[in-house]
Enzyme design. Sequence first.
Site, PDB file in Angstrom:
ATOM      1  N   LYS A   1       0.843  -1.194   0.000  1.00 42.16           N
ATOM      2  CA  LYS A   1       0.000   0.000   0.000  1.00 42.16           C
ATOM      3  C   LYS A   1       0.877   1.242   0.000  1.00 42.16           C
ATOM      4  O   LYS A   1       1.759   1.384   0.835  1.00 42.16           O
ATOM      5  CB  LYS A   1      -0.903   0.010   1.236  1.00 42.16           C
ATOM      6  CG  LYS A   1      -1.843   1.209   1.279  1.00 42.16           C
ATOM      7  CD  LYS A   1      -2.865   1.086   2.388  1.00 42.16           C
ATOM      8  CE  LYS A   1      -2.401   1.675   3.698  1.00 42.16           C
ATOM      9  NZ  LYS A   1      -2.201   3.121   3.694  1.00 42.16           N
TER      10      LYS A   1
ATOM     11  N   ASP B   1      -3.446   4.368  -1.822  1.00 42.03           N
ATOM     12  CA  ASP B   1      -4.375   4.826  -0.774  1.00 42.03           C
ATOM     13  C   ASP B   1      -4.323   6.347  -0.673  1.00 42.03           C
ATOM     14  O   ASP B   1      -3.722   6.903   0.245  1.00 42.03           O
ATOM     15  CB  ASP B   1      -3.955   4.155   0.551  1.00 42.03           C
ATOM     16  CG  ASP B   1      -4.853   4.516   1.721  1.00 42.03           C
ATOM     17  OD1 ASP B   1      -5.991   4.966   1.487  1.00 42.03           O
ATOM     18  OD2 ASP B   1      -4.408   4.335   2.866  1.00 42.03           O
TER      19      ASP B   1
ATOM     20  N   LYS C   1      -7.256   8.276  -1.042  1.00 44.41           N
ATOM     21  CA  LYS C   1      -8.564   8.749  -0.537  1.00 44.41           C
ATOM     22  C   LYS C   1      -9.004  10.026  -1.249  1.00 44.41           C
ATOM     23  O   LYS C   1      -9.198  11.072  -0.611  1.00 44.41           O
ATOM     24  CB  LYS C   1      -8.501   8.976   0.976  1.00 44.41           C
ATOM     25  CG  LYS C   1      -8.056   7.763   1.780  1.00 44.41           C
ATOM     26  CD  LYS C   1      -8.114   8.048   3.273  1.00 44.41           C
ATOM     27  CE  LYS C   1      -7.661   6.889   4.113  1.00 44.41           C
ATOM     28  NZ  LYS C   1      -6.219   6.595   4.066  1.00 44.41           N
TER      29      LYS C   1
ATOM     30  N   ASP D   1     -12.909  15.276  -3.937  1.00 43.47           N
ATOM     31  CA  ASP D   1     -12.903  16.581  -4.605  1.00 43.47           C
ATOM     32  C   ASP D   1     -14.118  16.625  -5.517  1.00 43.47           C
ATOM     33  O   ASP D   1     -14.961  15.718  -5.459  1.00 43.47           O
ATOM     34  CB  ASP D   1     -11.579  16.738  -5.391  1.00 43.47           C
ATOM     35  CG  ASP D   1     -11.146  18.203  -5.527  1.00 43.47           C
ATOM     36  OD1 ASP D   1     -12.012  19.033  -5.869  1.00 43.47           O
ATOM     37  OD2 ASP D   1      -9.963  18.496  -5.308  1.00 43.47           O
TER      38      ASP D   1
ATOM     39  N   THR E   1     -11.665   6.061  10.557  1.00 53.92           N
ATOM     40  CA  THR E   1     -11.786   5.430  11.882  1.00 53.92           C
ATOM     41  C   THR E   1     -11.351   6.380  12.994  1.00 53.92           C
ATOM     42  O   THR E   1     -11.625   6.138  14.152  1.00 53.92           O
ATOM     43  CB  THR E   1     -10.968   4.122  11.954  1.00 53.92           C
ATOM     44  OG1 THR E   1      -9.702   4.361  11.359  1.00 53.92           O
ATOM     45  CG2 THR E   1     -11.656   2.993  11.246  1.00 53.92           C
TER      46      THR E   1
ATOM     47  N   ARG F   1       3.029  -1.134  10.645  1.00 51.77           N
ATOM     48  CA  ARG F   1       4.103  -1.176  11.647  1.00 51.77           C
ATOM     49  C   ARG F   1       4.425  -2.534  12.277  1.00 51.77           C
ATOM     50  O   ARG F   1       5.613  -2.804  12.531  1.00 51.77           O
ATOM     51  CB  ARG F   1       3.825  -0.111  12.731  1.00 51.77           C
ATOM     52  CG  ARG F   1       4.019   1.292  12.191  1.00 51.77           C
ATOM     53  CD  ARG F   1       3.334   2.325  13.037  1.00 51.77           C
ATOM     54  NE  ARG F   1       1.885   2.208  12.949  1.00 51.77           N
ATOM     55  CZ  ARG F   1       1.026   2.974  13.609  1.00 51.77           C
ATOM     56  NH1 ARG F   1       1.477   3.915  14.424  1.00 51.77           N
ATOM     57  NH2 ARG F   1      -0.267   2.819  13.460  1.00 51.77           N
TER      58      ARG F   1
HETATM   59  O1  C5P Z   1       0.976   0.646  10.860  1.00 57.15           O
HETATM   60  P1  C5P Z   1      -0.470   0.288  10.731  1.00 57.15           P
HETATM   61  O2  C5P Z   1      -0.716  -1.205  10.602  1.00 57.15           O
HETATM   62  O3  C5P Z   1      -1.343   0.927  11.804  1.00 57.15           O
HETATM   63  O4  C5P Z   1      -0.901   0.925   9.332  1.00 57.15           O
HETATM   64  C1  C5P Z   1      -2.223   0.906   8.885  1.00 57.15           C
HETATM   65  C2  C5P Z   1      -2.299   1.595   7.564  1.00 57.15           C
HETATM   66  O5  C5P Z   1      -3.667   1.640   7.163  1.00 57.15           O
HETATM   67  C3  C5P Z   1      -1.798   3.029   7.563  1.00 57.15           C
HETATM   68  O6  C5P Z   1      -1.197   3.260   6.287  1.00 57.15           O
HETATM   69  C4  C5P Z   1      -3.049   3.866   7.715  1.00 57.15           C
HETATM   70  O7  C5P Z   1      -2.961   5.108   7.070  1.00 57.15           O
HETATM   71  C5  C5P Z   1      -4.086   2.989   7.011  1.00 57.15           C
HETATM   72  N1  C5P Z   1      -5.452   3.183   7.471  1.00 57.15           N
HETATM   73  C6  C5P Z   1      -5.847   2.993   8.783  1.00 57.15           C
HETATM   74  N2  C5P Z   1      -7.142   3.184   9.148  1.00 57.15           N
HETATM   75  C7  C5P Z   1      -8.040   3.557   8.241  1.00 57.15           C
HETATM   76  C8  C5P Z   1      -7.649   3.745   6.906  1.00 57.15           C
HETATM   77  C9  C5P Z   1      -6.337   3.545   6.561  1.00 57.15           C
HETATM   78  O8  C5P Z   1      -5.036   2.630   9.637  1.00 57.15           O
HETATM   79  N3  C5P Z   1      -9.295   3.715   8.601  1.00 57.15           N
END
Ligand code: C5P
Length: 241
Positions: free
Chosen positions: A36, A63, A65, A68, A127, A221
């Site tokens: 992603k 990603d 999003k 516009d 979220t 992460r």
């Molecule tokens: O590091 P982690 O597993 O928390 O990363 C989750 C990824 O998913 C990040 O790139 C974050 O921007 C994305 N994301 C999220 N929650 C959402 C939409 C996207 O954590 N509702």
Amino acid sequence: MSLTPKERLIVALDYPSAEQALKFVEQMGDSVIFYKVGLELFSAAGPDIVTRLKSLGKAVFLDMKFHDIPNTVAGAAARAVAMGADIFNVHALGGMAMMRAAAAAASEAASRLGVKRPTVLAVTVLTSMDREALEREAGIHVGEGIGTFVAAKARQAKEAGLDGVVASPHEVSDVRSVCGNDFEIITPGVRPAWASSDDQKRVATPFEALKMGADRIVIGRPITRAKNPHEAVERILAEIG
Ligand code: C5P
């Protein structure tokens, strides 16, 4: 949707430069096939990072999003297709006309370029927004509850011709029951039982997220910052295999 464990795992490349992202991709070799690219990496590296990942044989979820006016989102959707994104997304709160424009532009660009149309997803509600923030700050009437609201937005996305949504683990079953099986659900906020939850609040394990009905999971992460990212991926693939 019948997918292999590797196809179900999308690793979030949240890095501030192309060099760091590509170093990680190289280190992971064949164990990760889907990445992603989000706002941080895209702002640093531009469309070239998508092209580079594609040339390495990886699938890419762009990603960005988009949110516009329909004409602008249609233009961005066409660029996402030209870059080679396999999945990209728009905000459902951008409205039906905007979602229709994104879907139509993706189809048109794909047929013009002779490529498969990417999967176009909607982000229903961030979220990070709870009911209070949605109602008081954004003036959005949530109604019965966030789950029902999210499912209603997902239904609109489907009506507008989109292929699925990004949804938190806790919204997956509401979306699935309203939109059916032929609708892709991708779920971030996923944490293996052995990993820290970082700043994610409502988490589920990879196994739970898929059991609740998600098609693919996004994990950043717990893999990218693991002492041994290879081992982290192997453990996750074993859990969902
Ligand atoms: O590091 P982690 O597993 O928390 O990363 C989750 C990824 O998913 C990040 O790139 C974050 O921007 C994305 N994301 C999220 N929650 C959402 C939409 C996207 O954590 N509702």
